[in-house]
Write an enzyme that holds these catalytic residues in place. Structure first.
Site, PDB file in Angstrom:
ATOM      1  N   ASN A 158      31.959  50.239  41.251  1.00  0.00           N
ATOM      2  CA  ASN A 158      32.894  50.646  40.202  1.00  0.00           C
ATOM      3  C   ASN A 158      32.084  51.394  39.155  1.00  0.00           C
ATOM      4  O   ASN A 158      31.336  50.788  38.395  1.00  0.00           O
ATOM      5  CB  ASN A 158      33.569  49.407  39.593  1.00  0.00           C
ATOM      6  CG  ASN A 158      34.437  49.769  38.396  1.00  0.00           C
ATOM      7  OD1 ASN A 158      34.719  50.949  38.155  1.00  0.00           O
ATOM      8  ND2 ASN A 158      34.861  48.764  37.643  1.00  0.00           N
ATOM      9  N   LYS A 181      33.045  52.963  36.546  1.00  0.00           N
ATOM     10  CA  LYS A 181      33.579  52.966  35.174  1.00  0.00           C
ATOM     11  C   LYS A 181      33.550  54.398  34.630  1.00  0.00           C
ATOM     12  O   LYS A 181      33.770  55.332  35.399  1.00  0.00           O
ATOM     13  CB  LYS A 181      32.804  51.958  34.313  1.00  0.00           C
ATOM     14  CG  LYS A 181      32.768  50.583  35.011  1.00  0.00           C
ATOM     15  CD  LYS A 181      32.305  49.448  34.153  1.00  0.00           C
ATOM     16  CE  LYS A 181      32.338  48.159  34.979  1.00  0.00           C
ATOM     17  NZ  LYS A 181      31.979  46.976  34.232  1.00  0.00           N
ATOM     18  N   GLU A 203      38.330  44.937  31.812  1.00  0.00           N
ATOM     19  CA  GLU A 203      38.215  45.922  30.729  1.00  0.00           C
ATOM     20  C   GLU A 203      39.584  46.534  30.423  1.00  0.00           C
ATOM     21  O   GLU A 203      39.901  46.830  29.271  1.00  0.00           O
ATOM     22  CB  GLU A 203      37.185  46.997  31.103  1.00  0.00           C
ATOM     23  CG  GLU A 203      35.764  46.451  30.968  1.00  0.00           C
ATOM     24  CD  GLU A 203      34.746  47.067  31.903  1.00  0.00           C
ATOM     25  OE1 GLU A 203      34.995  48.140  32.461  1.00  0.00           O
ATOM     26  OE2 GLU A 203      33.674  46.437  32.087  1.00  0.00           O
ATOM     27  N   GLU A 212      36.161  38.446  39.185  1.00  0.00           N
ATOM     28  CA  GLU A 212      35.152  38.919  38.245  1.00  0.00           C
ATOM     29  C   GLU A 212      35.221  38.078  36.966  1.00  0.00           C
ATOM     30  O   GLU A 212      36.019  38.386  36.063  1.00  0.00           O
ATOM     31  CB  GLU A 212      35.395  40.390  37.894  1.00  0.00           C
ATOM     32  CG  GLU A 212      35.242  41.339  39.056  1.00  0.00           C
ATOM     33  CD  GLU A 212      34.792  42.727  38.599  1.00  0.00           C
ATOM     34  OE1 GLU A 212      33.767  43.194  39.110  1.00  0.00           O
ATOM     35  OE2 GLU A 212      35.436  43.321  37.721  1.00  0.00           O
ATOM     36  N   GLY A 230      28.416  42.760  33.211  1.00  0.00           N
ATOM     37  CA  GLY A 230      27.495  43.500  32.360  1.00  0.00           C
ATOM     38  C   GLY A 230      26.571  42.635  31.524  1.00  0.00           C
ATOM     39  O   GLY A 230      25.914  43.139  30.610  1.00  0.00           O
ATOM     40  N   SER A 280      27.502  41.269  37.407  1.00  0.00           N
ATOM     41  CA  SER A 280      26.029  41.249  37.475  1.00  0.00           C
ATOM     42  C   SER A 280      25.488  41.080  38.893  1.00  0.00           C
ATOM     43  O   SER A 280      24.471  40.404  39.092  1.00  0.00           O
ATOM     44  CB  SER A 280      25.475  40.181  36.528  1.00  0.00           C
ATOM     45  OG  SER A 280      25.798  40.498  35.192  1.00  0.00           O
TER      46      SER A 280
HETATM   47  P1  13P Z   1      28.418  44.740  36.358  1.00  0.00           P
HETATM   48  O1  13P Z   1      28.030  44.741  37.839  1.00  0.00           O
HETATM   49  O2  13P Z   1      27.789  45.836  35.589  1.00  0.00           O
HETATM   50  O3  13P Z   1      28.258  43.375  35.763  1.00  0.00           O
HETATM   51  O4  13P Z   1      30.002  45.072  36.323  1.00  0.00           O
HETATM   52  C1  13P Z   1      30.872  44.376  37.131  1.00  0.00           C
HETATM   53  C2  13P Z   1      32.190  45.047  37.111  1.00  0.00           C
HETATM   54  O5  13P Z   1      32.871  45.078  36.107  1.00  0.00           O
HETATM   55  C3  13P Z   1      32.636  45.714  38.350  1.00  0.00           C
HETATM   56  O6  13P Z   1      33.988  46.008  38.306  1.00  0.00           O
END
Ligand code: 13P
Length: 248
Positions: free
Chosen positions: A10, A12, A97, A166, A172, A212
């Protein structure tokens, strides 16, 4: 039962179209014979270029959001048909998010799920509890509500979608859920799914872990019986780390 596994990046709000093309072109030979299906959820503006670059390769391109209506006066929004036409084959819906920053609630998310399915876009429905909710022992309550409401109206025999767990506290932060915690939640989610889709059908639905995920923790997560892959944020932006996760 053995389920197909998936590693989904992903991105983002990262990477332009030309950066996406470069990434897909470099990644393609590295993942050509990987066991998990390799999916990349790219920004809207990069879908067409990324999908064109991914053609004939073992990489599937998708989107990170979709609107719930077929079309209309919704400035700045994008429809399922537009995503399909640009080359997207799947869409992430209900990411934390979007729930938090853009105030998306379960019924809006549910309408998006139904609209995406109607247009033949594979849905990746995200669920996850916050740290507060976990501390208050509300994890199961929160997750069952998100899952049941998100999937309301999906036919019992329709299993061509993916669930991603998640935990918000793991996104993150560098602090992934332990494989044991993730497994416990995934098996709980499968029980909830079996209430709507029957035990047999729930056994076919892949449940991915996200939060993560790194080259260092992917193997131990994938050893768990109900973890069918990963949804990867930060580590999917770099070829080397994403490749290590796909070919763990
Ligand atoms: P991270 O892998 O950066 O923690 O993000 C996870 C995420 O939100 C994937 O959709």
């Amino acid at each position: 039962m053995s389920r197909q596994s998936y590693i989904i990046g992903n991105w983002k709000m990262y990477k332009t179209g030309s950066e996406a093309v470069q990434f897909v072109t470099e990644l393609a030979p590295l993942v050509a014979s990987s066991n998990p299906h390799v999916y990349l959820a790219v920004p809207f503006s990069s879908i067409y270029q990324a999908a064109t670059a991914a053609e004939k390769h073992h990489i599937v391109i998708g989107a990170q959001n979709v609107h719930d209506e077929k079309e209309g006066a919704f400035t700045g929004e994008i429809s399922a048909l537009m995503l399909k036409d640009a080359g997207a084959e799947f869409v992430i819906i209900g990411h934390s998010e979007r729930r938090k920053i853009f105030k998306e609630d379960d019924s809006f998310i549910n309408r998006k799920v139904l609209q995406a399915m109607k247009n033949d876009l594979k849905v990746v429905l995200c669920v996850g509890e916050t740290l507060e909710e976990r501390k208050q022992h509300k994890t199961e309550e929160v997750l069952s509500k998100q899952l049941e409401k998100g999937l309301k109206g999906v036919p019992k025999d329709y299993t061509d979608f993916i669930v991603a767990y998640e935990p918000v506290w793991a996104i993150g932060t560098g602090i992934a859920a332990t494989p044991e915690i993730a497994q416990e939640v995934h098996s709980f989610l499968r029980v909830i799914l079996s209430e709507q889709f029957s035990k047999n059908n729930a056994a076919k639905i892949p449940i991915l872990y996200g939060g993560s995920v790194k080259p260092e923790n992917i193997s131990s997560l994938m050893e768990q019986s109900d973890i069918d892959g990963a949804l990867v944020g930060g580590a999917s932006l770099n070829i080397e780390s994403f490749n290590k996760i796909v070919n763990f």
